[in-house]
Design a protein around this motif. Structure first.
Motif, PDB file in Angstrom:
ATOM      1  N   GLU A 121     -19.265   6.126   5.507  1.00  0.00           N
ATOM      2  CA  GLU A 121     -20.243   6.103   6.600  1.00  0.00           C
ATOM      3  C   GLU A 121     -19.763   7.031   7.701  1.00  0.00           C
ATOM      4  O   GLU A 121     -18.594   6.988   8.100  1.00  0.00           O
ATOM      5  N   LEU A 122     -20.673   7.856   8.203  1.00  0.00           N
ATOM      6  CA  LEU A 122     -20.357   8.682   9.362  1.00  0.00           C
ATOM      7  C   LEU A 122     -20.994   8.025  10.581  1.00  0.00           C
ATOM      8  O   LEU A 122     -22.196   7.741  10.577  1.00  0.00           O
ATOM      9  N   GLN A 123     -20.188   7.790  11.577  1.00  0.00           N
ATOM     10  CA  GLN A 123     -20.680   7.053  12.744  1.00  0.00           C
ATOM     11  C   GLN A 123     -20.247   7.740  14.033  1.00  0.00           C
ATOM     12  O   GLN A 123     -19.089   8.134  14.170  1.00  0.00           O
ATOM     13  N   GLU A 148      -9.064   6.664  20.918  1.00  0.00           N
ATOM     14  CA  GLU A 148      -9.567   6.249  19.594  1.00  0.00           C
ATOM     15  C   GLU A 148      -9.296   7.336  18.552  1.00  0.00           C
ATOM     16  O   GLU A 148      -8.854   7.048  17.438  1.00  0.00           O
ATOM     17  N   TYR A 149      -9.563   8.568  18.920  1.00  0.00           N
ATOM     18  CA  TYR A 149      -9.398   9.673  17.969  1.00  0.00           C
ATOM     19  C   TYR A 149      -7.946   9.769  17.491  1.00  0.00           C
ATOM     20  O   TYR A 149      -7.664   9.772  16.296  1.00  0.00           O
ATOM     21  N   ARG A 164     -11.241   5.965  10.278  1.00  0.00           N
ATOM     22  CA  ARG A 164     -10.676   7.289  10.580  1.00  0.00           C
ATOM     23  C   ARG A 164     -11.507   7.984  11.650  1.00  0.00           C
ATOM     24  O   ARG A 164     -12.599   7.534  11.984  1.00  0.00           O
ATOM     25  N   ALA A 165     -10.973   9.077  12.153  1.00  0.00           N
ATOM     26  CA  ALA A 165     -11.722   9.858  13.141  1.00  0.00           C
ATOM     27  C   ALA A 165     -11.781  11.308  12.693  1.00  0.00           C
ATOM     28  O   ALA A 165     -10.748  11.923  12.432  1.00  0.00           O
ATOM     29  N   ILE A 192     -17.594  11.970  22.573  1.00  0.00           N
ATOM     30  CA  ILE A 192     -18.081  11.251  21.386  1.00  0.00           C
ATOM     31  C   ILE A 192     -17.077  11.455  20.258  1.00  0.00           C
ATOM     32  O   ILE A 192     -16.607  12.570  20.034  1.00  0.00           O
ATOM     33  N   VAL A 193     -16.741  10.371  19.576  1.00  0.00           N
ATOM     34  CA  VAL A 193     -15.884  10.468  18.386  1.00  0.00           C
ATOM     35  C   VAL A 193     -16.760  10.240  17.167  1.00  0.00           C
ATOM     36  O   VAL A 193     -17.611   9.345  17.169  1.00  0.00           O
ATOM     37  N   MET A 194     -16.579  11.077  16.145  1.00  0.00           N
ATOM     38  CA  MET A 194     -17.202  10.729  14.874  1.00  0.00           C
ATOM     39  C   MET A 194     -16.171   9.961  14.059  1.00  0.00           C
ATOM     40  O   MET A 194     -15.093  10.468  13.752  1.00  0.00           O
ATOM     41  N   ARG A 195     -16.511   8.697  13.760  1.00  0.00           N
ATOM     42  CA  ARG A 195     -15.617   7.864  12.968  1.00  0.00           C
ATOM     43  C   ARG A 195     -16.114   7.839  11.532  1.00  0.00           C
ATOM     44  O   ARG A 195     -17.315   7.958  11.289  1.00  0.00           O
ATOM     45  N   VAL A 196     -15.207   7.655  10.610  1.00  0.00           N
ATOM     46  CA  VAL A 196     -15.639   7.454   9.233  1.00  0.00           C
ATOM     47  C   VAL A 196     -14.890   6.283   8.619  1.00  0.00           C
ATOM     48  O   VAL A 196     -13.727   6.035   8.944  1.00  0.00           O
ATOM     49  N   ALA A 197     -15.585   5.584   7.763  1.00  0.00           N
ATOM     50  CA  ALA A 197     -14.995   4.450   7.038  1.00  0.00           C
ATOM     51  C   ALA A 197     -15.924   4.153   5.869  1.00  0.00           C
ATOM     52  O   ALA A 197     -17.118   4.469   5.924  1.00  0.00           O
ATOM     53  N   PRO A 198     -15.396   3.545   4.810  1.00  0.00           N
ATOM     54  CA  PRO A 198     -16.308   3.139   3.725  1.00  0.00           C
ATOM     55  C   PRO A 198     -17.392   2.218   4.263  1.00  0.00           C
ATOM     56  O   PRO A 198     -18.537   2.273   3.834  1.00  0.00           O
ATOM     57  N   SER A 199     -17.030   1.367   5.236  1.00  0.00           N
ATOM     58  CA  SER A 199     -18.019   0.502   5.873  1.00  0.00           C
ATOM     59  C   SER A 199     -17.504   0.052   7.230  1.00  0.00           C
ATOM     60  O   SER A 199     -16.303  -0.158   7.403  1.00  0.00           O
TER      61      SER A 199
END
Ligand SMILES: Nc1ncnc2c1ncn2[C@@H]1O[C@H](COP(=O)(O)OP(=O)(O)OP(=O)(O)O)[C@@H](O)[C@H]1O
Ligand SMILES: [Mg+2]
Length: 519
Positions: A121-123, A148-149, A164-165, A192-199
Motif C-alpha cells: 500500500e502506498l500512503q 517519521e521518514y 517503511r518510508a 508529506i511522507v509517503m509510507r509503504v507497508a503490505p497493510s
C-alpha cells in the motif's frame, strides 16, 4: 522499474469492501463502511527532500524525474488507476475507548505490485483533510515528517518490523502548530511522507465494526485479512490460529523494541499494526540512559502508561482489546482467552533469549535470568547509556582486571560519576558475567559475533534528529544525509562519529529528550 504516475495500481481493499464513495471531506461518523474516498488536497509547491532508493529498487519504483511523479508524492496528482481513501478505524487511547478515529491525515493512494509479486500500500501522511480529520487540519509539519521518514527506515535496517518510508516532500505551505501545547501556536513548514507497508490495518480497524455491531463487516474484514496476509491459515479454527499469530508477532515486536531500546510513546490500539509492524512514529525515542520508567511523550507524563518498561504489558492489554473485538465471531471465548493468556510466557521466553544474545550467552539457563535482571538493574541504578554500555561489553577484555579497570572500560557510558557502592556493583556484575561467558560451550569470538548482531552501535537519538531538523529548516541537509547513511548500517563501526552519549545540553531541551504529540 515503473513510474509513480504511470503505474497500473490495484485497489483490492476498496474492491472487497463497501466504502463511502461520496468524496465528501466533511468530518463525520461513517457507520457501515470501512473507508471513505478521499482525494488529497493539493499543496503549493511539492519538492522532494529525500528518497529511499533501496526501497524504491525493491518495489520497482522509478525515482521521480518529472513533475507528475513529484506531484503524486505531494498529493497534487492522483494516477488514473488509483482509488484514494482514508480508512475508518477506532481505538483505545491511553486506556480509554475513543470511538471512531480513522485516517485523519493519512490517505492510501493504491496498491503497488512489486516485481516479486508482493503488494504494497502506498500512503501519504499529511496530505490534507479527510472525513476523519475531526477538528484538525490533515497536515503534518516538516519536523514530525523528518522523524517519521528517518526513523521508520532506521528501524528497518535495525531488523525491527516496521512500515517503511519512500519519500519526504516539502509542501511549500505553512502549517499552524502549538508545539508545546502552551497556547503559543506558530507556523511551521509542512511536509508529506509517503509510507509503504503490505497493510496499514490496525487493531482499531477491527474494533470499529465490532463496536458498531457490524458483524458482517467484521467477519469479512477478518476473513479478508487472513486470506491476504495469513494465507497459510485455513479451515476450522483459523480465527483462533490467526489471533495466536498476531499475539506472537506483537510479542516479538516488543522484544525487538527492548533489544534496541525503542520507546514508541503512543501505544494506543489505533497505533498497533495487525501485521506486527511498528507504526506511527510520533513522540518516540531511543533510550539514552537506561530507564524503564522513561516515556518520551509529554502527554504521557502523568501516568507513564507508555514508558519503555511497560510496553510489553501494554501490548498485552491491547491484544485484549483485539480479542474482545473479534470475540463475536467465535462460538465462545474460552479458547481465545486461553491463547491470550499464553502471552506472558511467550514474551518472557523470547525476552530472555534476546537478552542472552545481547550478552553473548550460548543458551539462557534459569540462573542466567538472574544475571540478566542484574544487568538491567545495574544499567538503571547507575544511569548507564544502554547502547554504549552493550558495545563496550562486546570489547570487554578476557581478564576483567581491577575495579579501576572496569570503571575505566565502561566510562564512556556514564552520565555521571559513580559512587563507591556503584563501582563495586559494576565490578561484581562484570566479574560474574565474565565467569558465565567462559562457561559458554563455544569460543569467545562466537559470543562476540552474536553480540554484534544483537546490539546496535548507531541509534537515531532524538537530539541528532533535532539538530538535523533545525538544519533542514534553514535549508541545509548535511547532517540529515549523514544520518540517512548511518541508519543503513547500524551494527557497524563505520559511523562512529555518532558513537557518543546524549550531550548535557540535550537532556532537558524540548525535542531532544521529550516531545509533545503536536505534529
Ligand atoms: N493534523 C491532523 N489532522 C487530522 N487528523 C489528525 C492529525 N493528527 C492526528 N490526527 C488523527 O488523530 C488520531 C490519533 O493520532 P495519532 O497521533 O495516533 O496518528 P497520526 O500520527 O496522525 O497517524 P498514523 O497513526 O497514521 O501514523 C488519528 O485518527 C489521526 O489520523
Ligand atoms: Mg496514529
Amino acid at each position: 522499474m515503473q513510474s509513480l504516475s504511470q503505474k497500473e495500481y490495484k485497489n483490492e481493499f476498496v474492491s472487497a469492501f463497501d466504502g463511502d464513495d461520496s468524496g465528501d471531506l466533511k468530518p463525520r461518523q461513517t457507520p457501515g463502511v470501512l473507508y471513505s474516498k478521499t482525494v488529497p488536497t493539493p499543496v503549493k509547491k511539492p519538492e522532494v527532500l529525500a528518497w529511499s532508493e533501496e526501497l524504491a529498487q525493491e518495489l520497482g519504483i522509478e525515482k521521480p524525474t518529472d513533475q507528475k511523479d513529484v506531484d503524486v508524492l505531494g498529493g497534487n496528482h492522483v494516477a488514473p488507476s488509483m482509488y484514494p481513501y482514508a480508512a475508518c478505524y477506532a481505538g483505545h487511547q491511553f486506556g480509554n475507548w475513543a470511538g471512531q478515529l480513522g485516517d485523519g491525515r493519512a490517505i492510501t493512494l493504491g496498491e503497488w505490485e512489486a516485481p516479486d509479486g508482493k503488494s504494497w500500500e502506498l500512503q501519504l501522511k499529511g496530505a490534507g483533510m479527510t472525513p476523519y480529520s475531526r477538528r484538525a487540519d490533515g497536515r503534518a509539519v516538516l519536523r514530525s515528517s523528518v522523524r517519521e521518514y528517518l526513523m521508520s527506515e532506521a528501524m528497518h535496517y535495525l531488523g525491527v518490523p516496521t512500515t517503511r518510508a519512500l519519500s519526504l516532500v516539502s509542501t511549500g505551505d505553512q502549517v499552524l502548530r502549538d508545539m508545546f501545547y502552551n497556547g503559543n501556536p506558530g507556523y511551521e513548514p509542512g511536509a508529506i511522507v509517503m509510507r509503504v507497508a503490505p497493510s496499514f490495518l490496525r487493531f482499531g480497524s477491527f474494533e470499529m465494526p465490532a463496536a458498531r455491531r457490524e458483524n458482517e463487516n467484521l467477519r469479512k474484514l477478518v476473513d479478508w485479512t487472513i486470506d491476504r496476509y495469513y494465507p497459510h491459515l485455513q479451515g476450522e479454527g483459523r480465527i483462533l490460529a490467526w489471533f495466536k499469530e498476531i499475539m506472537e508477532k506483537t510479542a516479538l515486536l516488543m522484544v525487538d523494541w527492548m533489544r534496541v531500546g525503542f520507546v514508541h510513546g503512543v501505544m494506543n490500539t489505533d497505533n498497533m499494526s495487525i501485521l506486527g509492524l511498528t507504526i506511527d512514529y510520533g513522540p518516540y525515542s531511543f533510550l539514552d540512559d537506561y530507564d524503564p520508567d522513561f516515556t518520551p511523550n509529554t502527554t504521557d507524563l502523568p501516568g507513564r502508561r507508555y514508558a519503555f518498561g511497560k510496553q510489553a504489558n501494554i501490548a498485552y492489554w491491547n491484544l485484549g482489546c483485539l480479542a474482545s473485538a473479534i470475540a463475536p465471531l467465535l462460538e465462545g471465548t474460552e479458547e481465545l482467552v486461553a491463547i491470550l493468556e499464553t502471552y506472558p510466557d511467550f514474551f518472557h521466553g523470547k525476552y530472555y533469549a534476546m537478552m542472552g544474545d545481547k550478552l553473548g550467552l550460548d543458551q539462557v539457563q534459569a540462573t542466567d535470568q538472574e544475571l540478566i535482571t542484574r544487568f538491567t538493574q545495574t544499567l538503571y541504578t547507575l544511569n548507564l547509556d544502554m547502547t554504549i554500555f552493550f558495545q563496550l561489553l562486546i570489547d570487554l577484555p578476557q581478564e576483567v582486571g581491577t575495579e579501576e579497570d572496569v570503571v575505566a572500560h565502561f566510562q564512556p557510558s556514564f552520565y555521571r560519576d559513580l559512587e563507591k557502592g556503584e563501582r563495586a556493583m559494576l565490578l561484581s556484575l562484570i566479574t560474574d558475567y565474565a565467569a558465565r561467558l567462559s562457561a559458554n560451550t563455544g569460543p569467545r569470538e562466537a559470543a562476540a559475533q552474536k553480540m554484534r548482531k544483537a546490539n546496535p552501535r548507531f541509534i537515531l537519538r532524538n537530539y541528532l534528529l533535532h539538530q538535523a531538523i533545525e538544519e533542514l529548516e534553514k535549508g541545509e541537509n548535511q547532517l540529515f544525509l549523514k544520518l540517512q547513511a548511518a541508519l543503513k548500517d547500524p551494527y557497524s563501526r563505520n559511523h562512529d562519529e555518532f558513537f557518543a552519549k546524549r550531550p548535557d545540553w540535550a537532556s532537558q531541551k524540548a525535542g531532544c529528550s521529550m516531545l509533545s504529540c503536536s505534529s
